[in-house]
Design an enzyme around this catalytic site. Structure first.
Site, short mmCIF file in Angstrom:
data_model
loop_
_atom_site.label_atom_id
_atom_site.label_comp_id
_atom_site.label_asym_id
_atom_site.label_seq_id
_atom_site.Cartn_x
_atom_site.Cartn_y
_atom_site.Cartn_z
CE LYS A 6 -1.29 2.66 2.33
NZ LYS A 6 -1.99 3.91 1.99
CB CYS B 33 13.26 8.56 8.49
SG CYS B 33 12.99 7.39 7.83
CD GLU C 190 12.99 4.10 8.43
OE1 GLU C 190 12.99 4.73 8.91
OE2 GLU C 190 12.47 4.06 7.23
CD GLU D 33 10.06 12.43 11.95
OE1 GLU D 33 9.22 11.59 12.09
OE2 GLU D 33 10.99 11.77 11.30
P1 NDP Z 1 1.58 8.34 8.55
O1 NDP Z 1 3.02 7.64 9.55
O2 NDP Z 1 0.24 8.17 8.81
O3 NDP Z 1 2.27 7.26 6.44
C1 NDP Z 1 2.53 5.72 6.86
C2 NDP Z 1 1.83 5.20 6.02
O4 NDP Z 1 0.88 3.93 6.57
C3 NDP Z 1 1.25 5.65 4.58
O5 NDP Z 1 0.74 4.71 4.31
C4 NDP Z 1 -0.08 5.93 5.41
O6 NDP Z 1 -1.22 5.74 4.28
C5 NDP Z 1 -0.40 4.80 5.86
N1 NDP Z 1 -1.58 4.51 7.22
C6 NDP Z 1 -1.50 5.52 7.98
N2 NDP Z 1 -2.48 5.03 8.93
C7 NDP Z 1 -2.47 3.99 9.26
C8 NDP Z 1 -2.90 2.84 9.62
N3 NDP Z 1 -3.87 3.19 10.36
N4 NDP Z 1 -2.77 1.91 9.32
C9 NDP Z 1 -2.54 1.34 8.25
N5 NDP Z 1 -1.64 2.39 7.67
C10 NDP Z 1 -1.23 3.18 7.63
O7 NDP Z 1 2.63 8.76 7.73
P2 NDP Z 1 1.91 10.67 7.76
O8 NDP Z 1 1.92 10.57 5.40
O9 NDP Z 1 0.49 10.29 8.33
O10 NDP Z 1 2.51 11.68 7.71
C11 NDP Z 1 2.96 11.36 9.05
C12 NDP Z 1 3.55 12.10 10.21
O11 NDP Z 1 4.22 10.72 10.07
C13 NDP Z 1 4.35 12.85 8.94
O12 NDP Z 1 4.32 14.66 9.18
C14 NDP Z 1 5.88 12.66 9.27
O13 NDP Z 1 7.09 13.93 10.24
C15 NDP Z 1 6.11 11.64 9.81
N6 NDP Z 1 6.34 10.56 8.76
C16 NDP Z 1 7.43 9.64 8.90
C17 NDP Z 1 7.83 9.12 7.93
C18 NDP Z 1 9.45 7.98 8.12
O14 NDP Z 1 9.91 7.21 7.44
N7 NDP Z 1 10.16 8.28 9.57
C19 NDP Z 1 7.17 8.47 6.48
C20 NDP Z 1 6.41 9.84 6.75
C21 NDP Z 1 5.85 10.67 7.29
P3 NDP Z 1 -1.76 7.28 3.83
O15 NDP Z 1 -0.45 7.84 3.15
O16 NDP Z 1 -2.79 7.09 2.89
O17 NDP Z 1 -2.78 8.30 4.98
#
Ligand code: NDP
Length: 827
Positions: free
Chosen positions: A192, A300, A266, A397
């Protein structure tokens, strides 16, 4: 502008990358992208879609499908069906498919790069020169692992169907990080992508079709977090591989608790970028640019905390501001751009809010004099000074182009500041004194440390976090284990009778359940009644004198300790005879034991030779008292003496095994493209909670404790609830074997209660749990608090007597974490 003026300003003109081929691809797919299930592009069952937007313009690019329950069901079914053949496909054949995928990525590299930049907002220089080449590299590297699988991992089996959930910051690269190792090891995948950035995943599926990947091996379901949650909860998924926020990681940990699903996370970070006063400041400035302005800081492992030695701070900050003044923010498809667009308005808003909060909390922001474009989601590079280490912008973060600078005076202050975070993903250390830099690298709690460099990644090197940055590694040999089952596990799950492994044979043909045992906690009166003359036959006092009461206590900080509760629990033989009492441990005993284990942290830096010596010495002293231990085991468990003697011998051998391993579980030097060394060092995890089951109580206890301490951890061990005396007797052996106080702490009592306390404890770094599934679920749920690493040793239950199940590399792997230290060399 005249040539003379250009020479004067040295400004770049625009160098736009053509969007035409990507536009064509979008038009060919308009109005909406499909899902990819069982090798077919399909429309979602409920025909629901949302817009994917270009963050540099705010304009929609195309519609993306929102996969619902039925779509996820179809995808998982396809993956399960495909698994049967794919896992039996010879490694060489899988290698060819992966090689084919790598080739396809290379052949369509520019289209992938342009589409990625349009969808995500990242500069084309980065998608073209970093993301996409690394994607190809991942598939090539893992094609190699597929080829070598039989040789390097004989008898291992794939985990099964992998649910891969990825974020938006490196859309295709994160796909590669998950899909390549999963497919190489014989798993099938349902992926996904992130809601904001699904485009390149669908393009990749088209490439997979061209590469001839068999149906169902890779499936992609696009959608929002709900689609992710459906995947997480689906019973047909065997493993979740997740990259994203710690918040969602925690939700997933809870949702999968007790399900038996494997999990690698991660998560986020707040990585330190540490600059000592002898560092090459010009290199440092470029390093900072790379650390925090690469991908708009949406990384990240971004170096978002700049820790500078006080003496050089003014000079460095001055040079940094001058450099920031020359950074260029703008159209991601302009090759002369340094910083592109923020992925979405919600992320831009989050950055703005945190910057405002930083200002409100007293820190001083600095931004270049120029303004960002206004027709997309842009944010200027921002440097905060006067930052208090506990303030929000130093702890949270931000995931944007914002860096918080702080100063330190000494090396130890630098390490303390660097570790002042719940995260532990990466760090960067800058000094011309390589001895000191390596010393600091070892002291920082992070999965990757770059020396005089930053943001280096490669398929041959593992990447992943400590603490709240998650667990598991991606890349390198260490990453493969996330997708493999040990040979005996694979057999165990296939064998129908695996759930009914014998417990300690009790000589009566009974196999007591491993749940809480009523007889072990029998009330005092009943126990008194049961013991008849008050003593078991092997403890009959001479000449009719009453025996001297033996009072096994707990063992905390090298001292025998009475339980805080003031209660004891009765230990009975299988025939109901009274054998003794042990302390009824509670929350406070665990707290004391955890404190003692932390105080013994010097064990981690004891030499491996020293640790080996002590393990041998424990074995020697146990052997000296062998008869006594065997008799005790036989009485306690009801097993024949000969069987108990075999358990004792196996225990001694297990101690020898880990004495042997202590100085041999080496790290490695990864063959990354760096001109330098990428050192994968095995490090202890820290304080571990070990919860034993009732099978072979002495051997089971040592099977957990010995590998943990061999690798330099300190432990709080909860021995078998039913047969605790096997372990309490052992502390006398520890006391005479030079084991430093606090390295092994023993708390007796109700297994599930104590397991829960350990799993909830924020100062416990990992928990191993051997016990029933209900307890495993509880431990996994509670561990989400500080995202501690957990290892469930009950799936399937282990027979500790079998070396394949009870000892070896998997124990060492779970007792260590890999830190990759990147050390470039050359002038
Ligand atoms: P998320 O952790 O929400 O998203 C990561 C993935 O998980 C996306 O594919 C998301 O879908 C999916 N997801 C969201 N909710 C669920 C759930 N309940 N169960 C399973 N999968 C889920 O990150 P965001 O994109 O919302 O970003 C939010 C914050 O997270 C950012 O502001 C940033 O600070 C941090 N972040 C950190 C990352 C890292 O690598 N450390 C990477 C991305 C974000 P969808 O995109 O459709 O919401």
């Amino acid at each position: 502008m005249s040539v003379a003026e250009i020479f004067q300003s040295m400004a770049y003109g625009p160098a736009p990358e053509s969007a035409a081929p990507a536009q064509e691809w979008l038009e060919a797919h308009a109005p909406a992208l499909p899902l990819f299930i069982n090798n077919r592009m399909v429309t979602p069952r409920e025909a629901t879609y949302f817009d994917s937007v270009n963050p540099a313009t705010g304009q929609p690019l195309i519609k993306v499908a929102q996969a619902g329950t039925a779509d996820v069901e179809d995808a998982v079914r396809a993956a399960r069906e495909a698994l049967k053949d794919w896992k039996r496909t010879p490694g060489h054949l899988r290698a060819r498919y992966l090689y084919g995928l790598a080739r396809q990525v290379q052949k369509h590299a520019r289209l992938l790069a342009v589409l990625e930049s349009m969808d995500n907002g990242k500069p084309i220089r980065e998608s073209r020169d970093i993301d996409i080449p690394l994607v190809a590299r991942h598939f090539y590297h893992h094609a190699g692992w597929a080829q070598l699988m039989d040789e390097e991992f004989p008898g291992h089996e794939p985990v099964g169907v992998v649910g891969a959930i990825i974020p938006w910051n490196f859309p295709l690269l994160m796909l590669a990080w998950k899909v390549a190792p999963a497919l190489a090891t014989g798993n099938t995948v349902v992926l996904k992508p992130a809601e904001f950035t699904s485009l390149t995943a669908i393009l990749f599926c088209e490439l997979a079709q061209r590469a001839g990947l068999p149906p169902g091996v890779l499936n992609v379901v696009t959608g929002d977090g709900q689609t992710g949650a459906l995947l997480v909860e689906h019973p047909g998924v065997d493993k979740i591989a997740f990259t994203g926020s710690t918040e969602v990681g925690r939700l997933i940990r809870r949702a999968t608790a007790g399900s038996g699903k494997c999990l690698s996370l991660e998560l986020g970070g707040k990585s330190p970028f540490v600059v000592f006063d002898d560092a090459d400041l010009d290199s440092v400035v470029e390093g900072v640019v790379d650390a925090i302005w690469f991908n708009q800081g949406q990384v990240c492992c971004a170096g978002s905390r700049l820790l500078v030695q006080e003496g050089v701070a003014p000079r460095l900050l001055e040079r940094l501001r001058a450099r920031m003044e020359h950074l260029r923010v703008g159209d991601p498809l302009d090759k002369a751009i340094d910083i592109g667009a923020i992925v979405a308005p919600v992320q831009l808003e989050k950055i703005r809010r945190l910057v405002e909060q930083g200002r409100a909390e007293g820190a001083t922001p600095w931004q270049p004099s120029w303004a960002c474009p206004t027709d997309g989601y842009f944010f200027p590079p921002t440097l905060f000074t006067d930052v208090a280490p506990a303030s929000t912008i130093a702890q949270v973060e931000i995931f944007g182009p914002v860096i918080a600078a702080m100063t330190f005076r000494t090396k130890s202050e630098a390490v303390a500041l660097a570790n002042n975070t719940p995260y532990g993903l990466a760090a960067s250390v800058w000094s011309e004194n390589i001895n000191m830099a390596l010393d600091v690298a070892r002291a920082i709690k992070a999965g990757t440390v770059w020396i005089n460099s930053t943001n280096l990644f490669d398929a041959a090197s593992g990447f992943g976090g400590y603490r709240e940055s998650g667990f598991g590694r991606e890349g390198g040999r260490e990453g493969l284990h996330e997708y493999l089952r040990e040979p005996w596990e694979a057999q165990g799950t296939e064998a129908a009778g695996s759930e009914t492994l014998p417990l300690a044979a009790n000589g009566h043909g009974e196999a007591p359940s491993s749940g809480v045992d009523a007889t072990a906690t029998a009330p005092l009166a009943e126990a008194d009644g049961a013991r008849g003359n008050g003593h078991s036959s092997d403890e009959l006092p001479p000449l009719g004198l009453p025996a001297i009461d033996r009072t096994p206590k707990m063992f905390i900080g090298g001292k025998q300790a009475r339980p805080d509760s003031g209660y004891s629990r009765t230990v009975l033989a299988p025939d109901g005879r009274y054998l003794g009492e042990v302390g009824e441990g509670n929350r406070k005993d665990i707290r004391n034991a955890v404190e003692a284990a932390h105080a013994a942290s010097g064990w981690a830096t004891a030499t491996a030779h020293n640790r080996a010596q002590i393990l041998y010495y424990i074995a020697e002293n146990l052997s000296t008292r062998g008869q006594e231990f065997a008799a005790r085991l036989a009485t306690m468990t009801g097993q024949p003496l000969a069987e108990a003697e075999r358990e004792l011998e196996a225990t001694i051998e297990r101690l020898f095994c880990y004495g042997g391993w202590a100085d041999k579980y080496d790290g490695s030097v990864h063959a990354t493209p760096l001109r330098g060394l990428t050192i994968a060092a095995h490090e202890p995890i820290g304080v571990m909670g070990l919860i034993c089951d009732d099978r072979q109580p002495l051997l089971g206890f040592v099977s957990l404790v010995a590998p943990a301490i061999a690798m330099g951890n300190t432990v709080v061990a909860v021995p078998s609830e039913r047969y605790p005396l096997a372990a309490t007797d052992l502390y006398q052996v520890f006391e005479t074997s030079d084991l430093p106080p606090g390295v092994v702490n023993i708390v007796t009592g109700a297994r599930e209660t104590l397991a829960r306390v350990l799993a909830e404890h924020d100062d416990v770094d990992a928990v191993w749990y051997a016990g029933p599934d209900s307890g495993a679920r509880q431990v996994e749920l509670a561990s989400a608090g500080n995202m501690k690493r957990t290892w469930m040793l009950n799936r399937p239950p282990r027979d500790w007597r079998d070396p394949a199940q009870g000892q070896g590399r998997s124990f060492l792997r779970e007792a260590t974490q890999v830190k990759n230290i990147w050390v470039p060399y050359g002038d």
